[in-house]
Write a protein that holds these residues in place. Structure first.
Motif, PDB file in Angstrom:
ATOM      1  N   SER A 197       0.861  -1.287   0.185  1.00 35.31           N
ATOM      2  CA  SER A 197       0.128   0.034   0.023  1.00 35.31           C
ATOM      3  C   SER A 197       0.868   1.113   0.007  1.00 35.31           C
ATOM      4  CB  SER A 197      -1.114  -0.137   1.277  1.00 35.31           C
ATOM      5  OG  SER A 197      -1.609   1.122   1.280  1.00 35.31           O
ATOM      6  N   VAL A 198       1.975   1.314   0.910  1.00 37.63           N
ATOM      7  CA  VAL A 198       2.922   2.400   0.709  1.00 37.63           C
ATOM      8  C   VAL A 198       3.554   2.552  -0.454  1.00 37.63           C
ATOM      9  CG1 VAL A 198       4.986   3.384   1.687  1.00 37.63           C
ATOM     10  CG2 VAL A 198       3.305   2.317   3.280  1.00 37.63           C
ATOM     11  N   GLU A 200       2.412   1.464  -3.325  1.00 36.85           N
ATOM     12  CA  GLU A 200       1.580   2.108  -4.535  1.00 36.85           C
ATOM     13  C   GLU A 200       1.314   3.808  -4.105  1.00 36.85           C
ATOM     14  OE1 GLU A 200      -3.135   1.291  -5.723  1.00 36.85           O
ATOM     15  OE2 GLU A 200      -2.123   0.132  -4.196  1.00 36.85           O
ATOM     16  N   THR A 201       0.991   4.075  -3.029  1.00 36.61           N
ATOM     17  CA  THR A 201       0.619   5.502  -2.340  1.00 36.61           C
ATOM     18  C   THR A 201       1.722   6.480  -3.043  1.00 36.61           C
ATOM     19  OG1 THR A 201      -0.693   4.677  -0.682  1.00 36.61           O
ATOM     20  CG2 THR A 201      -0.030   7.158  -0.577  1.00 36.61           C
ATOM     21  N   GLN A 204       1.630   7.814  -6.474  1.00 36.17           N
ATOM     22  CA  GLN A 204       0.594   8.646  -6.894  1.00 36.17           C
ATOM     23  C   GLN A 204       0.974  10.083  -7.197  1.00 36.17           C
ATOM     24  OE1 GLN A 204      -2.877   7.458  -7.165  1.00 36.17           O
ATOM     25  NE2 GLN A 204      -1.805   5.493  -6.500  1.00 36.17           N
ATOM     26  N   VAL A 207       1.125  12.661  -4.356  1.00 34.73           N
ATOM     27  CA  VAL A 207       2.511  12.642  -3.360  1.00 34.73           C
ATOM     28  C   VAL A 207       3.559  13.568  -4.230  1.00 34.73           C
ATOM     29  CG1 VAL A 207       4.276  11.071  -2.596  1.00 34.73           C
ATOM     30  CG2 VAL A 207       1.715  10.374  -2.335  1.00 34.73           C
ATOM     31  N   HIS A 224       0.684  12.400   4.649  1.00 35.66           N
ATOM     32  CA  HIS A 224      -0.119  12.027   3.360  1.00 35.66           C
ATOM     33  C   HIS A 224       0.072  10.673   2.949  1.00 35.66           C
ATOM     34  CE1 HIS A 224      -0.664  16.355   2.422  1.00 35.66           C
ATOM     35  NE2 HIS A 224       0.617  16.374   3.121  1.00 35.66           N
ATOM     36  N   VAL A 225       1.201   9.860   3.116  1.00 28.06           N
ATOM     37  CA  VAL A 225       1.227   8.507   2.526  1.00 28.06           C
ATOM     38  C   VAL A 225       0.697   7.688   3.552  1.00 28.06           C
ATOM     39  CG1 VAL A 225       3.093   6.765   2.089  1.00 28.06           C
ATOM     40  CG2 VAL A 225       3.395   9.152   1.182  1.00 28.06           C
ATOM     41  N   ASN A 228      -3.109   7.364   4.182  1.00 32.69           N
ATOM     42  CA  ASN A 228      -3.861   6.534   2.971  1.00 32.69           C
ATOM     43  C   ASN A 228      -3.269   5.413   2.759  1.00 32.69           C
ATOM     44  OD1 ASN A 228      -5.614   8.918   1.402  1.00 32.69           O
ATOM     45  ND2 ASN A 228      -3.582  10.041   2.149  1.00 32.69           N
ATOM     46  N   SER A 229      -2.339   4.848   3.462  1.00 30.34           N
ATOM     47  CA  SER A 229      -1.921   3.433   3.303  1.00 30.34           C
ATOM     48  C   SER A 229      -2.553   2.416   4.103  1.00 30.34           C
ATOM     49  CB  SER A 229      -0.480   3.268   3.059  1.00 30.34           C
ATOM     50  OG  SER A 229       0.059   4.382   2.289  1.00 30.34           O
ATOM     51  N   ASP A 302      -9.624   8.648   4.862  1.00 30.45           N
ATOM     52  CA  ASP A 302      -9.415   9.195   3.528  1.00 30.45           C
ATOM     53  C   ASP A 302     -10.603  10.084   3.327  1.00 30.45           C
ATOM     54  OD1 ASP A 302      -9.448   9.461   0.748  1.00 30.45           O
ATOM     55  OD2 ASP A 302      -8.848   7.507   0.386  1.00 30.45           O
TER      56      ASP A 302
END
Length: 308
Positions: A197-198, A200-201, A204, A207, A224-225, A228-229, A302
């Motif tokens: 997940s990190v 992938e974030t 983004q 980011v 931010h990371v 959302n992870s 989120d």
């Protein structure tokens, strides 16, 4: 939001009746006579057998037995075990023990998965990443009963860091060793979810925009990371919490923990329908409420998630 919460609470009703009916049917369909099993090698008189069967409505058809059970549930009475104890008392005695164990194990799993998963993602492809993945796979591959015996032998008996068994005195401090074992057994999956997940974030666009605006890494990563992870890890931890409430049977047996797992296992061996169904009913309700709380937490993590 209120409409969403109301709908989720209404969903508990069919889940409640469906799960209790299914479990009650499975107990009803189990082979053997639970009353005869109570006497072991002794042979009770037919009159005594009929008296006990009438007491527990075992001579009634399946739907009639289920009706008597549900009638007791709505009156706050979950029934009586074959040994004469109130199921309410048994549940009140064992559930807090397993709940403490589950909370401690989930906390250990959650903290470790966030720290190691984030570091592994930020060091993707490097030595730290490879080592953390190998350790996670080792914990994932080792059976839980092997981990229990190894932890009990080395951490408790050889090094004396913990008590080898729990027993009747089971406050928070006494449950550390089985909680660590359970937390490590669950940690591997959550860590891999957090790492993915990190990663992938980090890819983004928003980011990259945060970095391009001059925000330091010390702010981008935690604010931010990470925020959302966390959603997949929280979902997995919520699922694990429900699993631990009923699935810690092996751990409770090895560490002599008087919790739900041991009690439910013994009730299954004795075909105690009221005990089994009552325990499962409580677990279903807890599981639904925990998942509802997790769903509501999504909106805080989120802001793009809305409950319309």
């Amino acid at each position: 939001m209120l409409a969403y919460i109301l709908r989720r609470f209404l969903q508990v009703i069919p889940v409640f009746f469906g799960s209790t009916l299914l479990i009650f049917f499975l107990v009803f369909a189990m082979p053997g006579d639970p009353i005869l099993a109570l006497f072991g090698d002794k042979t009770p008189s037919p009159q005594l057998l009929e008296q006990i069967r009438d007491q527990y409505h075992l001579n009634e058809p399946f739907l009639v037995q289920y009706f008597y059970y549900m009638l007791g549930i709505f009156q706050g009475n979950m029934g009586v075990t074959f040994s004469g104890q109130s199921v309410n008392d048994v549940l009140a005695r064992t559930l807090p023990v397993t709940a403490r164990l589950a909370v401690m194990a989930i906390a250990i799993e959650f903290v470790l998965s966030i720290i190691v998963g984030t570091v592994s993602a930020l060091r993707k492809g490097k030595l730290v990443d490879h080592v953390s993945l190998i350790i996670a796979l080792i914990f994932l591959a080792i059976p839980i009963f092997v981990m229990c015996f190894l932890a009990q032998y080395f951490l408790a008996i050889q090094w004396g860091w913990f008590k080898p068994t729990v027993g009747a005195n089971n406050d928070w401090g006494d449950l550390w060793l089985p909680a660590i074992v359970l937390g490590l057994s669950l940690y591997a999956t959550s860590m891999r979810l957090m790492r993915g997940s990190v990663i992938e974030t980090l890819n983004q666009d928003w980011v990259r925009t945060a970095y391009s605006k001059g925000l330091p890494k010390s702010r981008v990563i935690p604010v931010h990371v990470l925020r959302n992870s966390l959603i997949p890890v929280i979902t997995n931890s919520a699922t694990n919490f429900g699993v631990l409430l009923v699935g810690a049977t092996v751990t409770e047996a090895i560490f002599n923990i008087p919790g739900v797992g041991n009690t439910l296992f013994q009730a299954t061996l004795r075909h105690e329908g009221p005990t089994i169904v009552s325990f499962v009913t409580v677990f279903v309700i807890i599981y639904v409420l925990v998942n509802l709380a997790v769903d509501l937490l999504y909106g805080l993590l989120d802001p793009r998630i809305r409950y319309a």
